[in-house]
Design an enzyme around this catalytic site. Structure first.
Site, PDB file in Angstrom:
ATOM      1  N   LYS A 196      -7.468  25.417 -10.570  1.00  0.00           N
ATOM      2  CA  LYS A 196      -8.723  25.111  -9.848  1.00  0.00           C
ATOM      3  C   LYS A 196      -8.922  23.479  -9.232  1.00  0.00           C
ATOM      4  CE  LYS A 196     -11.913  23.511 -12.115  1.00  0.00           C
ATOM      5  NZ  LYS A 196     -12.549  22.602 -11.509  1.00  0.00           N
ATOM      6  N   GLY A 249      -6.969  14.299 -15.637  1.00  0.00           N
ATOM      7  CA  GLY A 249      -8.217  14.332 -15.553  1.00  0.00           C
ATOM      8  C   GLY A 249      -8.963  12.855 -16.818  1.00  0.00           C
ATOM      9  N   SER A 250     -10.591  13.215 -17.141  1.00  0.00           N
ATOM     10  CA  SER A 250     -10.391  11.781 -18.033  1.00  0.00           C
ATOM     11  C   SER A 250     -10.494  12.580 -19.318  1.00  0.00           C
ATOM     12  CB  SER A 250     -12.184  12.213 -18.268  1.00  0.00           C
ATOM     13  OG  SER A 250     -12.740  13.139 -18.366  1.00  0.00           O
ATOM     14  N   THR A 251      -9.715  11.731 -20.314  1.00  0.00           N
ATOM     15  CA  THR A 251      -9.321  12.091 -21.457  1.00  0.00           C
ATOM     16  C   THR A 251     -10.661  12.720 -22.414  1.00  0.00           C
ATOM     17  OG1 THR A 251      -8.201   9.901 -21.337  1.00  0.00           O
ATOM     18  CG2 THR A 251      -9.291  10.954 -23.569  1.00  0.00           C
ATOM     19  N   GLU A 252     -12.204  12.612 -22.296  1.00  0.00           N
ATOM     20  CA  GLU A 252     -13.319  13.807 -22.905  1.00  0.00           C
ATOM     21  C   GLU A 252     -12.236  14.929 -21.975  1.00  0.00           C
ATOM     22  OE1 GLU A 252     -13.373  11.074 -21.259  1.00  0.00           O
ATOM     23  OE2 GLU A 252     -13.815   9.566 -23.188  1.00  0.00           O
ATOM     24  N   GLY A 254      -9.530  16.013 -21.404  1.00  0.00           N
ATOM     25  CA  GLY A 254      -8.749  17.055 -22.353  1.00  0.00           C
ATOM     26  C   GLY A 254      -8.494  16.673 -23.729  1.00  0.00           C
ATOM     27  N   GLU A 272      -2.546  14.672 -17.780  1.00  0.00           N
ATOM     28  CA  GLU A 272      -2.440  13.484 -17.828  1.00  0.00           C
ATOM     29  C   GLU A 272      -3.735  13.017 -17.635  1.00  0.00           C
ATOM     30  OE1 GLU A 272       0.290  11.682 -16.790  1.00  0.00           O
ATOM     31  OE2 GLU A 272       1.350  13.603 -16.120  1.00  0.00           O
ATOM     32  N   CYS A 306      -6.224   6.701 -11.759  1.00  0.00           N
ATOM     33  CA  CYS A 306      -5.469   6.705 -13.012  1.00  0.00           C
ATOM     34  C   CYS A 306      -4.961   5.311 -13.659  1.00  0.00           C
ATOM     35  CB  CYS A 306      -5.106   8.270 -13.738  1.00  0.00           C
ATOM     36  SG  CYS A 306      -3.731   8.678 -12.577  1.00  0.00           S
ATOM     37  N   GLU A 406     -12.438   3.298 -18.627  1.00  0.00           N
ATOM     38  CA  GLU A 406     -11.845   3.419 -17.750  1.00  0.00           C
ATOM     39  C   GLU A 406     -13.391   3.354 -16.769  1.00  0.00           C
ATOM     40  OE1 GLU A 406      -9.878   7.280 -16.323  1.00  0.00           O
ATOM     41  OE2 GLU A 406      -8.668   6.502 -15.739  1.00  0.00           O
TER      42      GLU A 406
HETATM   43  P1  NAI Z   1     -13.471  15.465 -15.144  1.00  0.00           P
HETATM   44  O1  NAI Z   1     -12.557  15.142 -15.938  1.00  0.00           O
HETATM   45  O2  NAI Z   1     -14.695  16.084 -15.515  1.00  0.00           O
HETATM   46  O3  NAI Z   1     -12.521  16.485 -14.032  1.00  0.00           O
HETATM   47  C1  NAI Z   1     -11.387  16.717 -13.932  1.00  0.00           C
HETATM   48  C2  NAI Z   1     -11.237  18.428 -13.686  1.00  0.00           C
HETATM   49  O4  NAI Z   1     -11.498  18.477 -14.930  1.00  0.00           O
HETATM   50  C3  NAI Z   1     -12.152  18.971 -12.644  1.00  0.00           C
HETATM   51  O5  NAI Z   1     -11.506  19.491 -12.030  1.00  0.00           O
HETATM   52  C4  NAI Z   1     -13.718  19.350 -13.396  1.00  0.00           C
HETATM   53  O6  NAI Z   1     -14.197  20.378 -13.156  1.00  0.00           O
HETATM   54  C5  NAI Z   1     -12.189  20.322 -14.510  1.00  0.00           C
HETATM   55  N1  NAI Z   1     -13.071  20.172 -15.851  1.00  0.00           N
HETATM   56  C6  NAI Z   1     -14.543  19.208 -15.918  1.00  0.00           C
HETATM   57  N2  NAI Z   1     -15.074  19.816 -17.165  1.00  0.00           N
HETATM   58  C7  NAI Z   1     -13.947  21.002 -17.700  1.00  0.00           C
HETATM   59  C8  NAI Z   1     -13.818  21.706 -19.331  1.00  0.00           C
HETATM   60  N3  NAI Z   1     -14.257  22.093 -19.790  1.00  0.00           N
HETATM   61  N4  NAI Z   1     -12.655  22.991 -18.949  1.00  0.00           N
HETATM   62  C9  NAI Z   1     -11.672  22.782 -18.125  1.00  0.00           C
HETATM   63  N5  NAI Z   1     -11.808  22.048 -17.298  1.00  0.00           N
HETATM   64  C10 NAI Z   1     -12.908  21.390 -16.982  1.00  0.00           C
HETATM   65  O7  NAI Z   1     -13.746  13.834 -14.389  1.00  0.00           O
HETATM   66  P2  NAI Z   1     -14.769  13.940 -13.903  1.00  0.00           P
HETATM   67  O8  NAI Z   1     -16.236  14.112 -14.256  1.00  0.00           O
HETATM   68  O9  NAI Z   1     -14.512  14.072 -12.302  1.00  0.00           O
HETATM   69  O10 NAI Z   1     -15.060  12.508 -14.118  1.00  0.00           O
HETATM   70  C11 NAI Z   1     -15.290  11.248 -15.034  1.00  0.00           C
HETATM   71  C12 NAI Z   1     -14.225   9.774 -15.061  1.00  0.00           C
HETATM   72  O11 NAI Z   1     -13.356  10.659 -16.034  1.00  0.00           O
HETATM   73  C13 NAI Z   1     -13.888   9.302 -14.237  1.00  0.00           C
HETATM   74  O12 NAI Z   1     -14.856   8.430 -13.657  1.00  0.00           O
HETATM   75  C14 NAI Z   1     -12.541   9.013 -14.431  1.00  0.00           C
HETATM   76  O13 NAI Z   1     -12.740   8.052 -15.645  1.00  0.00           O
HETATM   77  C15 NAI Z   1     -11.821  10.129 -15.132  1.00  0.00           C
HETATM   78  N6  NAI Z   1     -11.374  10.963 -14.742  1.00  0.00           N
HETATM   79  C16 NAI Z   1      -9.404  10.418 -14.150  1.00  0.00           C
HETATM   80  C17 NAI Z   1      -9.661  10.785 -14.026  1.00  0.00           C
HETATM   81  C18 NAI Z   1      -7.061  10.451 -13.283  1.00  0.00           C
HETATM   82  O14 NAI Z   1      -6.672  10.494 -12.946  1.00  0.00           O
HETATM   83  N7  NAI Z   1      -6.976   9.533 -14.840  1.00  0.00           N
HETATM   84  C19 NAI Z   1      -9.531  12.289 -13.404  1.00  0.00           C
HETATM   85  C20 NAI Z   1     -10.756  12.436 -12.474  1.00  0.00           C
HETATM   86  C21 NAI Z   1     -11.342  11.409 -13.377  1.00  0.00           C
END
Ligand code: NAI
Ligand code: MG
Length: 502
Positions: A196, A249-252, A254, A272, A306, A406
């Site tokens: 996804k 993705g985000s810690t939240e 995760g 990650e 990240c 972050e």
């Molecule tokens: P996110 O963590 O919401 O999105 C990452 C992935 O997770 C996307 O594919 C999203 O569709 C999916 N996702 C979202 N909610 C989910 C759930 N409940 N169950 C399963 N999958 C889910 O990150 P977002 O909203 O794009 O960015 C917000 C913040 O997160 C950023 O500002 C950044 O601080 C952090 N982030 C960190 C990353 C990293 O590589 N460390 C990458 C992306 C975001």
């Protein structure tokens, strides 16, 4: 479909053709199919705010169908009949196809994500190729071991077997490369997958799906489900037929995934997550290299990385000099559409992210940090995109949100330090532990810092290097599991122990 382009820029015909024809379907069981509820969502060009394409929104029915297809492919051949070397040959073929279509993939990446085309073409795409090749080579080299035990006449050995059906959920900052980070080891180990991509950047994953089919992977081995976190990602995590979820993705999110994995079938999870990485410049560093390095450590990819070196610790003796150097660097670089030649930094991914970053900048200001440089949304011809100038804060208060959280934008929090103990204490005083950097000519000090800092990766006199062969992952709330290198095999296999009575 009208895509506005910078002057004198044209797109490859293949890119235009893909945008016009392909994105509205899901790849399930080897077929491109419409989603069960016929829902779609838009993906946008962050340099202009314009809609690029409508893509399919996968709902729970589609996830269910993809899990059946992946399970069938995992259990009933021909995938499970292939040996490692044969899986490796398919991965190598996919790498070749990505290379053949590199220009088009890079353009799609720049349109969808915003990053400079040069970066996508010379960084993201070739790194993805290298990833598939690295794991193509490893696929035939997955070994168990023989174990000496204390019980007489028992011969014990282990096998590394695939997990089964794996869910791969990835972010928008390196859309194609993240597909490679997860798919390459998962497939090398013999799993089947649901991939996804992030809702902000579905395009290169969909194009990759076409290349996966062209490479000859059997139907159902890779299924591609576009859609938002909820419902698409959440349905993958909740599904009882998914054996493992790998997430970046985000810690939240995760945290949410780990909880929902526990509440479903205790599926395996690797995470990650975010970072707030310290980058340290000692007074004895090669300052011109350190300044450039510290600048790109946080501002490449507009800080949407990240490992961004977003907390900069500068030894007091060179504090002013380093700040002046950073400011001069900021003066030199060009922010703009990733399609414009010679642009160094593109836009943020979305209006939402831009607002979020501007919120952090406002909170830094009101909390008493000083904006040394930048801090403004860019207007003029860039006004319709989500552009922000590189922003340098100076502060002495580590409790500020701009120091603890972050930001995922082009914002660095710079501070002076006086001695070793203070530095180590402050460098480790965040909930994250993804990466760190240190700049010094004193080799013992460099290693001493590398051993002391709580981070999964440390760069000495450099920053942000990655390679398919080098393990990568977090300490603390930056997650767990190590991707890349041979370490990734542990994420996608499970150990079976076999006792043989002799
Ligand atoms: P996110 O963590 O919401 O999105 C990452 C992935 O997770 C996307 O594919 C999203 O569709 C999916 N996702 C979202 N909610 C989910 C759930 N409940 N169950 C399963 N999958 C889910 O990150 P977002 O909203 O794009 O960015 C917000 C913040 O997160 C950023 O500002 C950044 O601080 C952090 N982030 C960190 C990353 C990293 O590589 N460390 C990458 C992306 C975001
Ligand atoms: Mg989100």
């Amino acid at each position: 479909m009208g895509i506005s382009l910078p002057p004198d820029v044209t797109l490859q015909p293949a890119t235009v053709n893909f945008l016009r024809t392909s994105p509205k379907k899901l790849l399930i069981g080897g077929e491109w199919v419409a989603p069960a509820r016929f829902e779609t969502f838009a993906t946008f060009n962050p340099a202009t705010g314009e809609e690029l394409a409508q893509t399919a929104l996968a709902g729970p029915e589609d996830v269910d169908r993809a899990v059946q297809a992946a399970r069938d492919a995992f259990e009933n051949g021909p995938w499970d009949k292939l040996n490692g070397e044969e899986r490796g040959r398919l991965l190598w073929k996919l790498a070749d196809l990505i290379e053949t279509h590199a220009d088009e993939l890079a353009e799609l990446e720049t349109l969808d994500n915003g990053k400079p085309l040069r970066v996508a073409r010379n960084g993201d795409v070739p790194f993805a190729v290298r990833h598939f090749r690295y794991y193509a080579g490893l696929a035939g080299k997955i070994e168990g071991s023989t174990i000496p035990v204390s019980i007489p006449n028992q011969f014990v050995y282990t096998r590394r077997e695939p997990m089964g059906v794996v869910g791969l959920i990835i972010p928008w900052n390196f859309p194609l490369l993240m597909c490679a980070w997860k798919l390459a080891p998962a497939l090398a180990c013999g799993n089947t997958a649901l991939l996804k991509p992030a809702e902000e950047t579905p395009l290169t994953a969909l194009r990759l799906g076409e290349l996966i089919t062209e490479a000859g992977f059997p139907p159902g081995v890779v299924n591609i489900l576009t859609g938002p976190g909820v419902p698409t990602g959440a349905a993958i995590v909740a599904h009882m037929g998914v054996d493992k979820v790998a997430f970046t993705g985000s810690t939240e999110v995760g945290r949410e995934i780990m909880k929902n994995a526990a509440l479903s079938n205790l599926k395996r999870v690797s995470l990650e997550l975010g970072g707030k990485s310290p980058n340290v410049i000692f007074a004895d560093a090669n300052l011109s290299k350190a300044v450039r390095g510290a600048f790109w450590a946080v501002f490449s990819t507009s800080g949407q990385e990240c490992v961004a070196g977003s907390r900069l610790f500068i030894e007091r003796a060179v504090y002013e000099q380093v700040l002046e150097g950073l400011s001069a660097e900021a003066q030199k670089i060009r922010v703009g559409s990733g399609l414009t030649p010679k642009v160094h930094i593109g836009p943020l991914i979305s209006e939402h992210q831009l607002e979020r970053v501007l919120g952090y900048i406002a909170s830094g200001r009101s909390g008493g940090a000083q904006v040394f440089k930048g801090g403004e949304r860019l207007g003029g011809e860039l006004a319709s995109g989500y552009f922000l100038s590189p922003t340098i804060f100076t502060h002495q208060d580590d409790s500020l949100a701009i120091v603890q959280e972050e930001i995922f934008g082009p914002v660095v929090a710079a501070t002076a330090f006086d001695d070793w103990d203070e530095l180590v204490q402050r460098a480790n005083a965040v909930r994250y532990g993804l990466a760190a950097g240190v700049w010094t000519q004193d080799i013992s000090k460099a290693h001493r810092f590398a051993h002391t800092v709580k981070a999964g990766t440390v760069w000495i006199n450099g920053y942000g290097y990655f390679d398919a062969a080098a393990p990568f992952g977090g300490y603390k709330e930056s997650g767990f599991g190590r991707e890349m290198g041979q370490a990734a095999m542990e994420l996608y296999t499970q150990v079976k122990t076999i006792w043989v009575g002799l």
